[in-house]
Design a protein around this motif. Structure first.
Motif, PDB file in Angstrom:
ATOM      1  N   ASP A  33       0.824  -1.213   0.000  1.00  0.00           N
ATOM      2  CA  ASP A  33       0.000   0.000   0.000  1.00  0.00           C
ATOM      3  C   ASP A  33       0.856   1.260   0.000  1.00  0.00           C
ATOM      4  O   ASP A  33       0.481   2.280  -0.596  1.00  0.00           O
ATOM      5  N   ARG A  38      -8.391  -0.498  14.854  1.00  0.00           N
ATOM      6  CA  ARG A  38      -9.438   0.455  14.469  1.00  0.00           C
ATOM      7  C   ARG A  38     -10.138   1.019  15.697  1.00  0.00           C
ATOM      8  O   ARG A  38     -10.502   2.201  15.732  1.00  0.00           O
ATOM      9  N   ALA A  75      -7.910   3.679  17.095  1.00  0.00           N
ATOM     10  CA  ALA A  75      -7.940   4.845  16.212  1.00  0.00           C
ATOM     11  C   ALA A  75      -9.244   5.626  16.369  1.00  0.00           C
ATOM     12  O   ALA A  75      -9.244   6.864  16.366  1.00  0.00           O
ATOM     13  N   ARG A 132      -9.758   9.479  17.413  1.00  0.00           N
ATOM     14  CA  ARG A 132     -10.461  10.358  16.475  1.00  0.00           C
ATOM     15  C   ARG A 132     -11.634  11.055  17.172  1.00  0.00           C
ATOM     16  O   ARG A 132     -11.850  12.267  17.004  1.00  0.00           O
ATOM     17  N   THR A 151     -10.275  14.298  14.896  1.00  0.00           N
ATOM     18  CA  THR A 151      -9.285  14.261  13.817  1.00  0.00           C
ATOM     19  C   THR A 151      -8.924  12.804  13.530  1.00  0.00           C
ATOM     20  O   THR A 151      -8.732  12.015  14.460  1.00  0.00           O
ATOM     21  N   ASP A 152      -8.817  12.475  12.269  1.00  0.00           N
ATOM     22  CA  ASP A 152      -8.348  11.149  11.877  1.00  0.00           C
ATOM     23  C   ASP A 152      -6.824  11.181  11.822  1.00  0.00           C
ATOM     24  O   ASP A 152      -6.233  11.874  10.984  1.00  0.00           O
ATOM     25  N   GLU A 156      -4.978   8.734  11.005  1.00  0.00           N
ATOM     26  CA  GLU A 156      -4.537   7.739  10.016  1.00  0.00           C
ATOM     27  C   GLU A 156      -3.810   6.561  10.671  1.00  0.00           C
ATOM     28  O   GLU A 156      -2.809   6.068  10.157  1.00  0.00           O
ATOM     29  N   ARG A 182      -3.398   2.895  11.206  1.00  0.00           N
ATOM     30  CA  ARG A 182      -3.764   1.719  10.420  1.00  0.00           C
ATOM     31  C   ARG A 182      -2.834   0.555  10.747  1.00  0.00           C
ATOM     32  O   ARG A 182      -1.658   0.760  11.077  1.00  0.00           O
ATOM     33  N   THR A 193       0.808   2.149  11.480  1.00  0.00           N
ATOM     34  CA  THR A 193       1.264   3.451  11.015  1.00  0.00           C
ATOM     35  C   THR A 193       0.360   4.551  11.559  1.00  0.00           C
ATOM     36  O   THR A 193      -0.776   4.304  11.971  1.00  0.00           O
ATOM     37  N   ALA A 194       0.864   5.768  11.539  1.00  0.00           N
ATOM     38  CA  ALA A 194       0.097   6.903  12.054  1.00  0.00           C
ATOM     39  C   ALA A 194       0.708   8.204  11.551  1.00  0.00           C
ATOM     40  O   ALA A 194       1.880   8.247  11.148  1.00  0.00           O
ATOM     41  N   ASP A 195      -0.098   9.249  11.585  1.00  0.00           N
ATOM     42  CA  ASP A 195       0.375  10.594  11.282  1.00  0.00           C
ATOM     43  C   ASP A 195       0.975  11.168  12.565  1.00  0.00           C
ATOM     44  O   ASP A 195       0.269  11.775  13.384  1.00  0.00           O
TER      45      ASP A 195
END
Length: 532
Positions: free
Chosen positions: A101, A363, A366, A370, A375-376, A378, A380, A387-389
Motif C-alpha cells: 500500500d 481500528r 484509532a 479520532r 481528527t483522523d 490515520e 492503520r 502506522t500513524a500521522d
C-alpha cells in the motif's frame, strides 16, 4: 518442453514466433542483463521438483550458480518491498517501499485505456537502481520491464521513465501516464491480437499423468477462483471475467514472457552497439496467485511450476535468436517466500499454526483518538506495522512514545504475538536479534509508525479464512533462491546465506556500471570475483 507445448496451450495463436535477428560480433561484456523474478518462489520449490525439470529450470540449474539460502532480509515480506530490493541493492528502509500500500499506487498517474483502475508510479521509491547506474555509464542504454502486477514492473527499475508495462484486468498490457501518454505501436499491436479471445473457457488440466503428482488434489482451505479445488480448472467464457481471472492460471506467465520477447525485438535490446548493455526485467506472478489460492504444497502449484519450466525454455531459446547465449547475464530470484496454509501446517515449537489480522483492535484505538480529538490520525494496521500521522498527533500534545508503549502492551496480550517493537525499543534491540534486524531493514527513519508486531512462527498475517499467505519476518517468508547464469559463471551450488540486496552490486560489477550511491548489499565473490 519447448514451443510445441506452448502452442498446444494457446491453440497456436497467442505466442509470437522467436524473432530471427543476426547478432553482432562478440566482445567481452554482457549485451543484455535479464532479471526474472518468480513471485512467491521458495528455494525448496526449485529443488523439490529438480528431477522433473526438462526445460528452463533444468538449464539454469545445470549451467548456473545457485544460492540456496537467499534472503529477502526485511520484515514485511510483500511483493512491493521485495521487488524494490532486487536491483537497488538497498533494503526497503532505504528504498522507501515499506508495504504494498505504501508502494506504487498513485492516482495522479492513471493507466492508459483503463481509467477506472488505480494509477501507479514510482513516486515513493527513493534513491537509484541498476538502470540508473547503467545510464550513468552509457546514456544510450535501453530497457524493458514487463509484469502482471504494476509494482512488479515498476519497482525493479526505480524512478527512471522508460518501457514499463503490466496487465490490466480488462485484458491487455498497459502502463501509466507517469511513463507515457499512449502505448507504443508494438504494445498496441500485441494487444490487438487479443490473446484472451483464445483463452476464454479454456481448461487447465494436468501436464503429466495423475500418478506423477504426490500431492492430494484437494487440501483443506484451498480457494480455487473458478469455484473448484480439484483439476481441471477453467477460465470463464465471459471475456471480461476471464481477463480478470487469468492471473490465477499458468497462462498469465506465458503472456508476460511473450510480451517481453516482442519488446526485445521491437526495441532492439541486446543487439546493435557493441559497447552498450541493456536491461530486461520480467516478473512472473502466476505462482503467487496460485500459491495464495491453493498453497505452496498443492498439486496446482506443482503443475504451475512444470508449465513455467517449459515457458522458460521457450523464452531462453527465443532470446538466443537475438542475443548470443554468452552475451546474456541472467539472474533469477523471488520477491518473497510463503508459509504453508495453517490448516495444513504442523505445529511450530508445540504451537498450532493459525491466522491473525488485528485490524478491529487497531481500528478501535484509532476511533477513540479520532472521537477525542475530532481528527483522523490515520492509524492503520498493515502486515505487522501500525502506522500513524505522527506530526498530527504531536501537534496536539499527544506523547507518541507513550502511545506506542500502550499499544505495544495491548498487542502483547494477544495469544498470537511473539514480540512487539516500538521505535525506541527497536533502536535498543541487540544487533544479534535477526527479527529486529529485519524490522530495521524495513522502516525508513522518517516513516510514521507506532509499533511493529511479529507473530509467532507459523502464524500468518491474513484476513481470509482460506488460502495461503506471506508477510512475516520468519524464514519461510524471507527465504528465496538466487541464481546467476551467464558466460564465465561456473555451475555451482552455494549454501551460505546471501541477500537479494547483493544482486545489484554483483551485476553492476560484472557489467562495469559502478553504483552511484552507498548500498546495503555487497558483491558476491563466487559470482564476480574478489576485490583486489
Amino acid at each position: 518442453m519447448l514451443l510445441p507445448t506452448m502452442a498446444l496451450a494457446f491453440a497456436g495463436s497467442v505466442l509470437s514466433p522467436p524473432p530471427v535477428l543476426v547478432p553482432s560480433p562478440r566482445d567481452t561484456a554482457p549485451r543484455l542483463v535479464v532479471l526474472i523474478i518468480v513471485d512467491q518462489f521458495r528455494p525448496d520449490h526449485l529443488l523439490r521438483y529438480r528431477a522433473e525439470w526438462t526445460g528452463g529450470f533444468k538449464r539454469l540449474l545445470d549451467e548456473g550458480m545457485l544460492f540456496t539460502d537467499g534472503r529477502q532480509d526485511h520484515a514485511i515480506t510483500q511483493t512491493g518491498p521485495g521487488h524494490s530490493t532486487v536491483l537497488s541493492g538497498r533494503f526497503p528502509a532505504h528504498t522507501g517501499i515499506v508495504t504494498n500500500d505504501f508502494g506504487v499506487p498513485d492516482r495522479l498517474f492513471p493507466l492508459i485505456d483503463d481509467p477506472k483502475a488505480v494509477g501507479a508510479s514510482p513516486h515513493r521509491f527513493q534513491g537509484s537502481a541498476l538502470l540508473d547506474w547503467m545510464i550513468a555509464r552509457d546514456s544510450t542504454t535501453r530497457m524493458l520491464s514487463v509484469a502482471m502486477k504494476d509494482r512488479s514492473a515498476i519497482l525493479p527499475i526505480g524512478r527512471a521513465r522508460g518501457e514499463v508495462y503490466w496487465w490490466s484486468k480488462l485484458g491487455f498490457f498497459t502502463t501509466s501516464r507517469y511513463y507515457r501518454d499512449s502505448l507504443p505501436s508494438w504494445v498496441r499491436e500485441w494487444n490487438q491480437r487479443n490473446p484472451m479471445g483464445d483463452l476464454v473457457g479454456r481448461q487447465w488440466g494436468l501436464s503429466k499423468h495423475e500418478g506423477a503428482y504426490l500431492e492430494a488434489d484437494s487440501l483443506p482451505a484451498e480457494n480455487g477462483r473458478d469455484g473448484r479445488n480439484t483439476f481441471p480448472h477453467a477460465l470463464p467464457r465471459d471475456l471480461g471475467t476471464a481477463a480478470a481471472m487469468v492471473p490465477h492460471f499458468p497462462w498469465m506467465d506465458s503472456l508476460t514472457l511473450d510480451l517481453a520477447l516482442t519488446g526485445v525485438a521491437a526495441l532492439g535490446l541486446g543487439i546493435g552497439d557493441e559497447s552498450r548493455t541493456d536491461l530486461l526485467s520480467v516478473a512472473l506472478s502466476s505462482t503467487d496467485e496460485i500459491g495464495h489460492d491453493f498453497g505452496p504444497d498443492s498439486r496446482e502449484l506443482h503443475d504451475m511450476l512444470l508449465r513455467l519450466d517449459g515457458y522458460l525454455a521457450w523464452f531462453l531459446d527465443s532470446l538466443a535468436a537475438t542475443t548470443p547465449r554468452d552475451r546474456i547475464l541472467l539472474v533469477l530470484t523471488s520477491d518473497h517466500g510463503t508459509q504453508a496454509m495453517p490448516e495444513q501446517a504442523p505445529p511450530t515449537d508445540g504451537r498450532a499454526a493459525g491466522r491473525a489480522w488485528p485490524t478491529a483492535m487497531v481500528r478501535g484505538i484509532a476511533t477513540d483518538l479520532r472521537d477525542r480529538w475530532r481528527t483522523d490520525f490515520e492509524i492503520r494496521f498493515d502486515y505487522g506495522i501500525v502506522t500513524a500521522d505522527l506530526v498530527a498527533l504531536r501537534s496536539r500534545g499527544i506523547d507518541t512514545d507513550s502511545l506506542s508503549r500502550r499499544l505495544a502492551a495491548r498487542f502483547q496480550l494477544e495469544p498470537y504475538v511473539d514480540r512487539v517493537y516500538t521505535p525506541r525499543s527497536l533502536a535498543l534491540a541487540p544487533q544479534s536479534d535477526p527479527i529486529a534486524g529485519r524490522w530495521r531493514h524495513t522502516v525508513p527513519d522518517d516513516f510514521g509508525w507506532l509499533v511493529a508486531v511479529t507473530p509467532y512462527e507459523g502464524i500468518t498475517w491474513d484476513s481470509w479464512t482460506v488460502g495461503a499467505n506471506h508477510g512475516t519476518p520468519w524464514l519461510a517468508d524471507v527465504q528465496v533462491p538466487l541464481l546467476f547464469w551467464g558466460d564465465g559463471i561456473k555451475p555451482r551450488t552455494v549454501t551460505r546465506t546471501v541477500r537479494t540486496v547483493d544482486i545489484a552490486p554483483t551485476v553492476a560489477r560484472l557489467i562495469g556500471a559502478p553504483p552511484t550511491e552507498p548500498l546495503d548489499g555487497v558483491v558476491l565473490p563466487e559470482v564476480a570475483g574478489r576485490t583486489r
